[in-house]
Motif scaffolding. Structure first.
Motif, PDB file in Angstrom:
ATOM      1  N   GLN A 223     -63.229  17.903-103.718  1.00  0.00           N
ATOM      2  CA  GLN A 223     -62.741  17.050-102.666  1.00  0.00           C
ATOM      3  C   GLN A 223     -63.844  17.067-101.333  1.00  0.00           C
ATOM      4  O   GLN A 223     -64.861  18.218-101.490  1.00  0.00           O
ATOM      5  N   GLY A 224     -63.938  16.029-100.708  1.00  0.00           N
ATOM      6  CA  GLY A 224     -65.084  16.193 -99.434  1.00  0.00           C
ATOM      7  C   GLY A 224     -66.705  15.700-100.149  1.00  0.00           C
ATOM      8  O   GLY A 224     -67.403  15.885 -99.235  1.00  0.00           O
ATOM      9  N   PHE A 225     -66.456  15.271-101.305  1.00  0.00           N
ATOM     10  CA  PHE A 225     -67.832  14.953-101.724  1.00  0.00           C
ATOM     11  C   PHE A 225     -68.411  13.778-100.971  1.00  0.00           C
ATOM     12  O   PHE A 225     -67.433  12.776-100.927  1.00  0.00           O
ATOM     13  N   GLY A 226     -69.623  13.759-100.527  1.00  0.00           N
ATOM     14  CA  GLY A 226     -70.091  12.553 -99.920  1.00  0.00           C
ATOM     15  C   GLY A 226     -71.747  12.867 -99.391  1.00  0.00           C
ATOM     16  O   GLY A 226     -72.112  13.967 -99.574  1.00  0.00           O
ATOM     17  N   VAL A 227     -72.246  11.907 -98.624  1.00  0.00           N
ATOM     18  CA  VAL A 227     -73.523  12.172 -98.138  1.00  0.00           C
ATOM     19  C   VAL A 227     -73.009  12.789 -96.809  1.00  0.00           C
ATOM     20  O   VAL A 227     -72.702  12.310 -95.830  1.00  0.00           O
ATOM     21  N   VAL A 228     -73.895  14.023 -96.742  1.00  0.00           N
ATOM     22  CA  VAL A 228     -73.251  14.930 -95.574  1.00  0.00           C
ATOM     23  C   VAL A 228     -73.831  14.023 -94.208  1.00  0.00           C
ATOM     24  O   VAL A 228     -73.309  14.044 -93.324  1.00  0.00           O
ATOM     25  N   SER A 229     -75.137  13.818 -94.208  1.00  0.00           N
ATOM     26  CA  SER A 229     -75.630  12.990 -93.062  1.00  0.00           C
ATOM     27  C   SER A 229     -74.821  11.693 -92.519  1.00  0.00           C
ATOM     28  O   SER A 229     -75.140  11.483 -91.601  1.00  0.00           O
ATOM     29  N   ASP A 230     -74.085  11.244 -93.574  1.00  0.00           N
ATOM     30  CA  ASP A 230     -73.111   9.965 -93.177  1.00  0.00           C
ATOM     31  C   ASP A 230     -71.922  10.458 -92.416  1.00  0.00           C
ATOM     32  O   ASP A 230     -71.244   9.482 -92.158  1.00  0.00           O
ATOM     33  N   HIS A 231     -71.854  11.919 -92.295  1.00  0.00           N
ATOM     34  CA  HIS A 231     -70.563  12.413 -91.768  1.00  0.00           C
ATOM     35  C   HIS A 231     -70.670  13.427 -90.726  1.00  0.00           C
ATOM     36  O   HIS A 231     -70.327  14.517 -90.854  1.00  0.00           O
TER      37      HIS A 231
ATOM     38  N   LEU B 274     -64.436  27.309-103.923  1.00  0.00           N
ATOM     39  CA  LEU B 274     -64.845  26.531-104.933  1.00  0.00           C
ATOM     40  C   LEU B 274     -64.270  25.015-104.914  1.00  0.00           C
ATOM     41  O   LEU B 274     -64.745  23.715-105.168  1.00  0.00           O
ATOM     42  N   ALA B 275     -62.822  24.923-104.664  1.00  0.00           N
ATOM     43  CA  ALA B 275     -62.097  23.683-104.572  1.00  0.00           C
ATOM     44  C   ALA B 275     -62.585  22.671-103.598  1.00  0.00           C
ATOM     45  O   ALA B 275     -62.605  21.587-103.788  1.00  0.00           O
ATOM     46  N   VAL B 276     -63.096  22.920-102.566  1.00  0.00           N
ATOM     47  CA  VAL B 276     -63.661  22.346-101.505  1.00  0.00           C
ATOM     48  C   VAL B 276     -65.231  21.994-101.746  1.00  0.00           C
ATOM     49  O   VAL B 276     -65.909  21.594-100.827  1.00  0.00           O
TER      50      VAL B 276
END
Length: 166
Positions: free
Chosen positions: A124-132, A72-74
């Motif tokens: 943590q690690g939140f972002g646009v998946v396709s950008d990474h 859950l933390a990630v």
């Protein structure tokens, strides 16, 4: 050099999936055990593939159990957690054999350090998946099994000094 590098299946732990082993051995041509290594706990377990490197060290794939809280933390979607809350990540370790019965882990890579998610912006690690594309989406699967990523094989490209995991 004519030696046999092989994986070995040890007693089942809390990490129990297809391909689980827990041990690696090297035998000489006359079937004498030259070296043995075990990693078979409720948190870490060797599985599937190994690869000997040009320097004589051995790459190994390792399941790494993560708790519900760690998942859950990630940013793991709680709807994608199994009933026990445990998910297995992957590690690659490089082990230096120190025959006959010692070893040293000289390098470790953990998939858990390379995650992205777009489920919870407070984690943590939140972002646009396709950008990474260099990261793995911790929520990319739609099943609720512990073994959500399941690596089967690894190889080493000496020319490019790259490890490939599939």
């Amino acid at each position: 050099n004519g030696n046999l590098l092989r994986t070995k299946r040890l007693a089942t732990t809390a990490i129990n999936g297809g391909g689980g082993g827990g041990g690696v051995e090297i035998f000489d041509w006359d079937s004498n055990l030259k070296w043995s290594f075990e990693l078979n706990t409720d948190v870490l377990r060797l599985h599937h593939d190994v690869k000997i490197l040009p320097n004589g060290n051995v790459l190994m794939i390792v399941w790494e159990a993560k708790t519900r809280e760690e998942a859950l933390a990630v940013g793991r979607n709680p709807d994608l957690l199994p009933a026990n809350g445990i998910v297995w990540s992957e590690q690659i370790i490089e082990v230096k054999p120190l025959p006959p019965d010692n070893s040293e882990i000289v390098w470790r890579w953990s998939l858990w350090d390379h995650l992205v998610q777009d489920f919870d912006e407070t984690k943590q690690g939140f972002g646009v998946v396709s950008d990474h594309p260099e990261l793995v989406d911790v929520n990319y699967v739609s099943s609720v099994i512990s073994d959500w990523i399941h690596a089967n094989a690894l190889d080493y490209n000496a020319e490019l000094d790259q490890i490939v995991l599939s």
